[in-house]
Scaffold this active site. Structure first.
Site, PDB file in Angstrom:
ATOM      1  N   LEU A 190       0.844  -1.189   0.000  1.00  0.00           N
ATOM      2  CA  LEU A 190       0.000   0.000   0.000  1.00  0.00           C
ATOM      3  C   LEU A 190       0.882   1.242   0.000  1.00  0.00           C
ATOM      4  CD1 LEU A 190      -2.793  -1.025   2.543  1.00  0.00           C
ATOM      5  CD2 LEU A 190      -2.761  -1.282   0.049  1.00  0.00           C
TER       6      LEU A 190
ATOM      7  N   PHE B 166      -0.190   3.898   3.357  1.00  0.00           N
ATOM      8  CA  PHE B 166      -0.675   3.305   4.600  1.00  0.00           C
ATOM      9  C   PHE B 166      -0.193   4.081   5.820  1.00  0.00           C
ATOM     10  CE2 PHE B 166      -0.210   0.151   8.078  1.00  0.00           C
ATOM     11  CZ  PHE B 166      -1.556  -0.132   8.253  1.00  0.00           C
TER      12      PHE B 166
ATOM     13  N   GLY C  97       3.496  -5.503   7.503  1.00  0.00           N
ATOM     14  CA  GLY C  97       2.531  -4.525   7.986  1.00  0.00           C
ATOM     15  C   GLY C  97       1.478  -4.186   6.950  1.00  0.00           C
ATOM     16  N   ASP C  98       1.910  -3.712   5.766  1.00  0.00           N
ATOM     17  CA  ASP C  98       0.969  -3.395   4.688  1.00  0.00           C
ATOM     18  C   ASP C  98       1.382  -4.100   3.403  1.00  0.00           C
ATOM     19  OD1 ASP C  98       3.276  -1.919   4.320  1.00  0.00           O
ATOM     20  OD2 ASP C  98       2.258  -0.159   3.519  1.00  0.00           O
ATOM     21  N   GLU C  99       2.006  -5.252   3.541  1.00  0.00           N
ATOM     22  CA  GLU C  99       2.485  -6.007   2.388  1.00  0.00           C
ATOM     23  C   GLU C  99       1.706  -7.317   2.253  1.00  0.00           C
ATOM     24  OE1 GLU C  99       7.136  -4.570   2.288  1.00  0.00           O
ATOM     25  OE2 GLU C  99       6.585  -6.359   3.430  1.00  0.00           O
TER      26      GLU C  99
END
Length: 292
Positions: A151, A154, A192-194
């Site tokens: 993202l 994020f 985390g945002d992957e």
């Protein structure tokens, strides 16, 4: 020479004379029923032994006489009923605990293999399925592809709306990714945002890019987070295998390199891995808990 008789007996016993058989006690005497009492006592002892062997449904017969033996038999029977009831209760409790342990074991197994926030498979599951797909490469007529998604904004969502809002965004992103995939495909959260996606069956590189572009457009749609309407773009790197990518680490590293190329190109883009442009894929370390 005479044979002496019993003490106090003044006569000698004739050895040729048969010994008289003494008659049993008359029926009206209490000791007339001793053999019957002994048999009933043996039944009681046998019943108690059955209790010791956990056969709590055993019972001792109660006769019509109403004497002390019948009272003992009744007490033994009452004890048997209590033991049987207790034993059944213990069996039910054991069955309940066994069922609870089975549910808890399944829950622990699920937690060990899935992301606690989004419910997607975690890194362990993804690497296992990708490795298995690589093993099947020689027996499959079509290839596969790995998409690496990150993202783009994020951190901004976390900083402006808080971590709870960031968690809601991740959950919605995971739901949208899952909705775009086929039954044989796998999506996992690895940071985390992957996120990573395994497309199990793709005919060409162009077909893999079509899926990535469609997924990118889906993730670009606004998100409802509490009272806020939030947009989020994603950068996606695509690696198609097997080609020269012999291990799961190499495939993911290739997709990861392409994803960083997408970010450098302006974010919100999809980039297909090419060794000439992105360099040779090397192992990428990804931590399930929150990033690299």
């Amino acid at each position: 020479m005479t044979t002496p008789g019993p003490v106090g007996d003044g006569t000698a016993r004739d050895p040729e004379r048969p010994v008289p058989v003494l008659p049993g006690p008359p029926p009206h005497r209490d000791d007339a029923h001793i053999p019957d009492v002994e048999r009933r006592l043996e039944d009681i002892v046998s019943t108690i032994q059955e209790f010791a062997a956990l056969r709590f449904d055993a019972r001792a017969p109660v006769g019509p006489a109403g004497d002390i033996v019948d009272a003992v038999s009744a007490g033994v029977n009452f004890l048997g009923e209590e033991l049987e009831a207790s034993f059944r209760e213990i069996e039910h409790r054991i069955a309940d605990r066994t069922a609870e342990l089975a549910v808890a074991t399944l829950e622990l197994s699920h937690r060990a293999l899935h992301d606690g926030l989004t419910g997607l498979p975690n890194r362990t599951v993804f690497w296992d399925r990708l490795s298995h797909r690589l093993d099947l490469a020689d027996r499959r007529t079509t290839g596969f592809a790995v998409l690496f998604l990150d993202l783009d904004n994020f951190k901004t969502v976390n900083d402006t709306l808080g971590h709870a809002a960031g968690d809601q965004l991740l959950v919605q992103v995971a739901w949208r990714i899952r909705a775009e995939l086929r039954a044989g495909d796998t999506a996992a959260r690895v940071g985390g945002d992957e996120f990573v996606v395994l497309l199990d069956d793709v005919a060409t590189k162009e077909a893999a890019m079509v899926v990535a572009l469609r997924l990118n457009e889906t993730l670009r749609e606004p998100y409802e987070i509490g009272r806020h309407r939030q947009t989020a773009t994603s950068s996606i790197g695509v690696a198609v295998g097997p080609e020269d990518l012999a291990t799961a680490d190499a495939v993911v590293a290739a997709a990861d390199a392409a994803m960083y190329a997408a970010k450098r190109s302006g974010r919100g883009l999809c980039v297909l891995y090419n060794e000439d442009r992105h360099g040779r894929a090397v192992r990428v370390e990804v931590d399930d808990a929150g990033g690299r």
